[in-house]
Design a protein around this motif. Structure first.
Motif, short mmCIF file in Angstrom:
data_model
loop_
_atom_site.label_atom_id
_atom_site.label_comp_id
_atom_site.label_asym_id
_atom_site.label_seq_id
_atom_site.Cartn_x
_atom_site.Cartn_y
_atom_site.Cartn_z
N VAL A 28 0.84 -1.20 0.00
CA VAL A 28 0.00 0.00 0.00
C VAL A 28 0.87 1.25 0.00
CG1 VAL A 28 -1.66 1.35 1.35
CG2 VAL A 28 -2.02 -1.10 1.04
N ALA A 29 1.96 1.25 0.79
CA ALA A 29 2.86 2.40 0.89
C ALA A 29 3.56 2.69 -0.44
CB ALA A 29 3.89 2.18 1.98
N ARG A 30 3.75 1.67 -1.25
CA ARG A 30 4.40 1.85 -2.56
C ARG A 30 3.37 2.13 -3.67
NH1 ARG A 30 8.22 -2.84 -3.79
NH2 ARG A 30 6.98 -4.12 -2.40
N GLY A 31 2.10 2.20 -3.29
CA GLY A 31 1.06 2.49 -4.27
C GLY A 31 0.71 1.30 -5.14
N LEU A 32 1.04 0.10 -4.69
CA LEU A 32 0.77 -1.09 -5.48
C LEU A 32 -0.56 -1.74 -5.12
CD1 LEU A 32 4.38 -2.56 -5.45
CD2 LEU A 32 3.27 -1.17 -7.22
N LEU A 33 -1.16 -1.31 -4.03
CA LEU A 33 -2.48 -1.78 -3.59
C LEU A 33 -3.26 -0.60 -3.06
CD1 LEU A 33 -1.76 -4.89 -1.30
CD2 LEU A 33 -2.67 -4.93 -3.60
N ARG A 34 -4.58 -0.71 -3.11
CA ARG A 34 -5.43 0.24 -2.40
C ARG A 34 -6.01 -0.50 -1.21
NH1 ARG A 34 -9.46 2.60 -6.71
NH2 ARG A 34 -9.48 0.43 -7.32
N TRP A 35 -6.18 0.21 -0.12
CA TRP A 35 -6.72 -0.37 1.10
C TRP A 35 -8.23 -0.45 0.96
CZ3 TRP A 35 -8.50 2.82 5.61
CH2 TRP A 35 -8.86 2.01 6.69
N THR A 36 -8.81 -1.64 1.19
CA THR A 36 -10.25 -1.81 1.02
C THR A 36 -11.03 -1.51 2.29
OG1 THR A 36 -10.13 -4.17 1.56
CG2 THR A 36 -9.98 -3.56 -0.78
N ALA A 37 -10.37 -1.30 3.41
CA ALA A 37 -11.01 -0.95 4.67
C ALA A 37 -11.89 -2.06 5.21
CB ALA A 37 -11.81 0.35 4.54
N ASP A 38 -11.49 -3.30 5.00
CA ASP A 38 -12.32 -4.40 5.50
C ASP A 38 -11.73 -5.08 6.72
OD1 ASP A 38 -10.24 -5.70 4.31
OD2 ASP A 38 -11.45 -6.94 2.99
N ALA A 43 -0.36 4.56 5.35
CA ALA A 43 0.46 4.15 4.21
C ALA A 43 -0.19 4.60 2.90
CB ALA A 43 0.65 2.63 4.22
N GLU A 44 -1.50 4.45 2.79
CA GLU A 44 -2.19 4.87 1.58
C GLU A 44 -2.15 6.38 1.43
OE1 GLU A 44 -6.00 3.13 -0.17
OE2 GLU A 44 -6.62 5.09 0.62
#
Length: 176
Positions: free
Chosen positions: A34-44, A55-56
Motif C-alpha cells: 500500500v505504501a508503494r502504491g501497489l495496492l489500495r486499502w479496502t477498509a475491511d 500508508a495509503e
C-alpha cells in the motif's frame, strides 16, 4: 500468516495478513505494498486500519504506483455521472455531505442535493446497530468525507457501508 478473522468473502476466499512475528500490528506485507502504491486499502479489517490508512495517504499524496493513474485517482463524490460509469469497481471518493436521512430501514448519506446525481452511501439498519448508530459514525450534513467501496447503480451511484473504516472524516472531526 494471520487470517483476518472473518468468514470467506463474497468469492469464497479466506483473507489474511503476512507479517513478521511480534509486529505491532498485522499489516506487514500489505502495508508495504500500500505504501508503494501497489495496492489500495479496502477498509475491511480494523486490526490494521491506522497503519494501512497512513500508508495509503502517503502513497496517494506522492502519487506513487496506482495513484499516478487517472483510473485509480480519488473521485469527486458529487460527480454522479462519472461514478455511475464505475459500477462494479472499487473506488475512493471524497466530498461534502449534502444530506443524511433514513428511509425504509436504511441510512443514506448523500453527496448531492439530488441523490441520483451524486454518490450516496447506504447503511442497513443491522449494520448501523452493529456500528453503534448514527451518532457513533458522526455523519452529518456539511461533513467532508472520504468513502471507499464497490459502486453499485441503483438509480444513482451507491456504496454500501459494511464497516466503519470505509468512511473517513476529512474535516478534523474529533476521534477521526
Amino acid at each position: 500468516m494471520r487470517l483476518s478473522g472473518r468468514s470467506p468473502d463474497r468469492y469464497g476466499r479466506l483473507r489474511g495478513f503476512l507479517s513478521e512475528p511480534g509486529a505491532a500490528d498485522h499489516s506487514g506485507v500489505a502495508a508495504d505494498l500500500v505504501a508503494r502504491g501497489l495496492l489500495r486499502w479496502t477498509a475491511d479489517n480494523s486490526d490494521c486500519a491506522a497503519t494501512l490508512r497512513a500508508a495509503e495517504d502517503r502513497a496517494r499524496d506522492a502519487r506513487l504506483g496506482l495513484w499516478a493513474e487517472p483510473y485509480y485517482e480519488v473521485q469527486d463524490a458529487a460527480d454522479g455521472e462519472a461514478l455511475i460509469t464505475a459500477e462494479g469497481r472499487f473506488v475512493v471518493a471524497e466530498g461534502r455531505v449534502a444530506s443524511v436521512r433514513t428511509a425504509a430501514g436504511r441510512l443514506y448519506v448523500n453527496f448531492g442535493k439530488r441523490w441520483r446525481n451524486a454518490l450516496s452511501l447506504t447503511v442497513s439498519e443491522a449494520t448501523l446497530r452493529r456500528l453503534g448508530g448514527v451518532q457513533a459514525l458522526d455523519l452529518r450534513t456539511g461533513a467532508r468525507l472520504r468513502a471507499r467501496g464497490v459502486v453499485e447503480a441503483r438509480r444513482g451511484p451507491i456504496i454500501e457501508v459494511l464497516n466503519r473504516e470505509q468512511i473517513e472524516r476529512l474535516d478534523g472531526a474529533p476521534g477521526r
